[in-house]
Design a protein around this motif. Structure first.
Motif, PDB file in Angstrom:
ATOM      1  N   GLY A  94       3.729   1.692  -4.760  1.00  9.08           N
ATOM      2  CA  GLY A  94       3.401   0.278  -4.601  1.00  9.08           C
ATOM      3  C   GLY A  94       4.506  -0.580  -4.021  1.00  9.08           C
ATOM      4  N   GLY A 101       3.376  -4.440  -4.240  1.00  8.17           N
ATOM      5  CA  GLY A 101       2.174  -4.966  -4.877  1.00  8.17           C
ATOM      6  C   GLY A 101       2.137  -4.734  -6.370  1.00  8.17           C
ATOM      7  N   ASN A 102       3.301  -4.553  -6.991  1.00  5.36           N
ATOM      8  CA  ASN A 102       3.319  -4.287  -8.431  1.00  5.36           C
ATOM      9  C   ASN A 102       3.459  -5.585  -9.210  1.00  5.36           C
ATOM     10  OD1 ASN A 102       3.074  -1.525  -7.991  1.00  5.36           O
ATOM     11  ND2 ASN A 102       5.274  -1.308  -7.685  1.00  5.36           N
ATOM     12  N   VAL A 103       2.324  -6.075  -9.690  1.00  3.79           N
ATOM     13  CA  VAL A 103       2.311  -7.367 -10.345  1.00  3.79           C
ATOM     14  C   VAL A 103       1.529  -7.231 -11.652  1.00  3.79           C
ATOM     15  CG1 VAL A 103       0.202  -8.087  -9.123  1.00  3.79           C
ATOM     16  CG2 VAL A 103       1.790  -9.823  -9.910  1.00  3.79           C
ATOM     17  N   ASP A 104       1.933  -7.989 -12.648  1.00  2.32           N
ATOM     18  CA  ASP A 104       1.219  -7.978 -13.920  1.00  2.32           C
ATOM     19  C   ASP A 104      -0.054  -8.824 -13.757  1.00  2.32           C
ATOM     20  OD1 ASP A 104       0.258  -8.272 -16.469  1.00  2.32           O
ATOM     21  OD2 ASP A 104       2.222  -8.678 -17.372  1.00  2.32           O
ATOM     22  N   LEU A 105      -1.205  -8.150 -13.685  1.00  2.00           N
ATOM     23  CA  LEU A 105      -2.457  -8.843 -13.397  1.00  2.00           C
ATOM     24  C   LEU A 105      -2.851  -9.847 -14.472  1.00  2.00           C
ATOM     25  CD1 LEU A 105      -4.586  -5.880 -12.028  1.00  2.00           C
ATOM     26  CD2 LEU A 105      -3.646  -7.776 -10.710  1.00  2.00           C
ATOM     27  N   SER A 106      -2.356  -9.631 -15.686  1.00  2.03           N
ATOM     28  CA  SER A 106      -2.726 -10.563 -16.753  1.00  2.03           C
ATOM     29  C   SER A 106      -1.866 -11.824 -16.698  1.00  2.03           C
ATOM     30  CB  SER A 106      -2.590  -9.885 -18.111  1.00  2.03           C
ATOM     31  OG  SER A 106      -1.279  -9.402 -18.279  1.00  2.03           O
ATOM     32  N   GLU A 113       5.316   8.613 -16.131  1.00  2.00           N
ATOM     33  CA  GLU A 113       4.208   9.256 -15.422  1.00  2.00           C
ATOM     34  C   GLU A 113       4.728  10.177 -14.308  1.00  2.00           C
ATOM     35  OE1 GLU A 113       0.581   7.552 -12.795  1.00  2.00           O
ATOM     36  OE2 GLU A 113       1.149   6.273 -14.480  1.00  2.00           O
ATOM     37  N   LYS A 131      -7.364 -10.684   0.967  1.00  2.00           N
ATOM     38  CA  LYS A 131      -7.968  -9.840  -0.078  1.00  2.00           C
ATOM     39  C   LYS A 131      -7.087  -8.651  -0.430  1.00  2.00           C
ATOM     40  CE  LYS A 131     -11.680 -12.398   0.489  1.00  2.00           C
ATOM     41  NZ  LYS A 131     -11.867 -13.567  -0.390  1.00  2.00           N
ATOM     42  N   ILE A 132      -5.783  -8.900  -0.472  1.00  2.00           N
ATOM     43  CA  ILE A 132      -4.891  -7.830  -0.913  1.00  2.00           C
ATOM     44  C   ILE A 132      -4.011  -8.326  -2.045  1.00  2.00           C
ATOM     45  CG2 ILE A 132      -4.908  -6.617   1.299  1.00  2.00           C
ATOM     46  CD1 ILE A 132      -2.197  -7.799   1.913  1.00  2.00           C
ATOM     47  N   VAL A 133      -3.569  -7.377  -2.883  1.00  2.18           N
ATOM     48  CA  VAL A 133      -2.746  -7.688  -4.052  1.00  2.18           C
ATOM     49  C   VAL A 133      -1.275  -7.513  -3.673  1.00  2.18           C
ATOM     50  CG1 VAL A 133      -2.142  -6.930  -6.388  1.00  2.18           C
ATOM     51  CG2 VAL A 133      -4.550  -7.007  -5.677  1.00  2.18           C
ATOM     52  N   LYS A 176       3.349   4.284  -1.356  1.00  3.52           N
ATOM     53  CA  LYS A 176       3.462   5.058  -2.595  1.00  3.52           C
ATOM     54  C   LYS A 176       4.333   4.277  -3.587  1.00  3.52           C
ATOM     55  CE  LYS A 176       1.220   8.928  -1.758  1.00  3.52           C
ATOM     56  NZ  LYS A 176       0.100   9.366  -2.631  1.00  3.52           N
ATOM     57  N   PHE A 230       0.825  -1.222   0.000  1.00  5.03           N
ATOM     58  CA  PHE A 230       0.000   0.000   0.000  1.00  5.03           C
ATOM     59  C   PHE A 230       0.855   1.268   0.000  1.00  5.03           C
ATOM     60  CE2 PHE A 230      -3.441  -2.511   2.527  1.00  5.03           C
ATOM     61  CZ  PHE A 230      -3.905  -3.068   1.345  1.00  5.03           C
TER      62      PHE A 230
END
Lengths: 318, 318
Positions: A53, A308-313, A117, A275-277, A51, A49
């Motif tokens: 990630g 928590g920086n993961v490629d969701l696909s 960004e 329930k967290i990424v 900044k 959580f």
């Protein structure tokens, strides 16, 4: 080698105040289902959580804010394909100075976008360490920018130390604190904070079997670089840094490993029950705990969830 | 029809105290990246972190704890293939009474396991509404158990109302509160709580285009059952309940819809930016917000994230 002995109780507190405007004081979560499975009381420090990630926001912010005025004007530089690149770009943007990021041309598009960004300038290079170092040298020479390495650097380690500091500052005093180890920035910072703020807490590193240079180095008493790392924990591929090794050798109790199957099972448990990424790298400590239950039985155990920086696909759940 | 007019300011507060030992006071999270994208100030009430992974724990707990001693002895029963089944089984277990759950034989294995884990007795039936109702009648006749429906029931609605009550009790007073709508238990409870504790807050329902009976009923002023629902938001397939429709007609300002593509995009945003796991159903409010930005511009908007029970091996991210 820099003198990490300057990192102390006072300087870690100061670092926490310094970066306060740039980072979150991340929450600590517990999960009764995981406690039951693990046979001990576990809490999770949620740097997913944070900044950007990931805990990397801490070290980058601390390093940037410690630069003197002259150095600030010329900006900062690094080579990285991961969270450190975005963390440094963001810290620089917040400080109003330029960031020059050398990235392998094969770096995932999403990582490049994150850097852009935050206003970072990207310099692409061939995907190997010597090209990255060469690219960095050029950028540093051309712009006079200050190199901020991802882990082997006192200000970065001091910044990462603020994570465990927050745990102790909240009044938690775990018997054992588990952190993942790649380059060793987080683990060495965690070990220093424990040493200063909760010396009774044993710090244990958690490493993927497929990139276990920290464990092998720890056992051998000298740094053994990682060759051909092979693990799903893509944040832990790098070899242990020099400063990091020195600190870890002194203050870390042990380094334990888990294989990819065990890492994925622990990762799934965190998604399903909490329930967290999270990214695969930060499931390694829970994996290590679950395959060494007797070691942790009935203890109070803290786990640092590093990011928590993961490629969701491409999540590894079937 | 039961008389929902008995649900009031005092009874919702009482319900919150009644269920206090059985449920979490869930956290409220914010995300600056989403605020920027949405053009308003959004906060998320995280029922995905609730016990059983969904707000359903509230209504089930309230209904079970309101049973008198004689009724308790014979236990509770319901037919459900989803979160309500697990929520009721758990509430019953906590109260030390039996739970009889009629489930379609095609229900996902993981849902059945959840019910069994909480000690619920499963009765399988054919996968259609009449078989479910028939199965329920049998169980109720055989054991004398009390039927606790998933949403069309005063004690259940009163329990779900405690979710929005927590928001207002924390001192938050959003201009708009968004909740997903399926059977309408959460939306009707949310509307009642807003009415009593923050009458200036407008409550808006969010529904998938592929199961938009609540919107059509709301517009027509009479209940129109959902036929052949088709949406990824699998928690919102059912038709609006009778009590729920009555309450929603009076106290809800509008019901807006989003299609599956928009729901998946909002879901991805929550995973990527907030690093939390949610089920598709609870991405509908954010989807609705993002496609109606002018409506929400510069407002303070609360979104209830209803649950986090999702099949990780079938996430819709590509």
């Amino acid at each position: 080698m820099e003198n990490w002995q300057n990192i102390g109780r006072h300087s870690i507190k100061e670092a926490r105040s310094r970066i306060d405007q740039l980072i979150h004081w991340t929450p600590v979560l517990r999960c009764s289902a995981i406690n039951k499975l693990a046979g001990c009381r576990v809490f999770f420090k949620c740097e997913n959580f944070q900044k950007v990630g990931a805990f990397k926001a801490r070290g980058a912010a601390n390093a940037v804010l410690k630069l003197n005025k002259a150095a600030r004007e010329n900006g900062v530089a690094t080579h990285s394909s991961g969270n450190h690149a975005a963390a440094l770009a963001r810290a620089a943007a917040e400080a109003g100075i330029p960031a020059f990021i050398v990235m392998p041309e094969t770096a995932p598009q999403i990582k490049k976008e994150a850097v852009r960004e935050y206003g970072g300038q990207i310099f692409e290079c061939a995907p190997n360490l010597s090209a990255r170092e060469e690219g960095l040298r050029e950028v540093v020479n051309r712009y006079g920018a200050t190199f901020v390495p991802p882990y082997d650097h006192c200000d970065v380690i001091e910044g990462q130390a603020t994570c465990a500091y927050e745990i102790f500052e909240e009044g938690l005093q775990p018997d054992i604190l588990l952190a993942p180890v790649g380059g060793g920035g987080l683990l060495s910072g965690t070990a220093l904070s424990s040493q200063f703020f909760s010396p009774e807490t044993a710090v244990i590193g958690a490493e993927p079997t497929g990139a276990d240079d920290a464990r092998r180095s720890f056992m051998a008493g000298k740094r053994i670089p990682q060759e051909n790392p092979d693990t799903i924990a893509d944040g832990l591929l790098t070899s242990l840094g020099e400063l990091n090794f020195d600190i870890i050798s002194r203050y870390v109790s042990d380094i334990l490993t888990a294989d990819d199957g065990q890492i994925i099972a622990a990762m799934r448990l965190i998604y399903e029950r909490m329930k967290i990424v999270i990214e695969p790298s930060c499931a390694v400590p829970l994996a290590v705990l679950l395959i060494n239950k007797t070691l942790f039985k009935d203890k109070e155990v803290g786990i640092i969830l590093s990011g928590g920086n993961v490629d969701l696909s491409r999540l590894p759940f079937r």
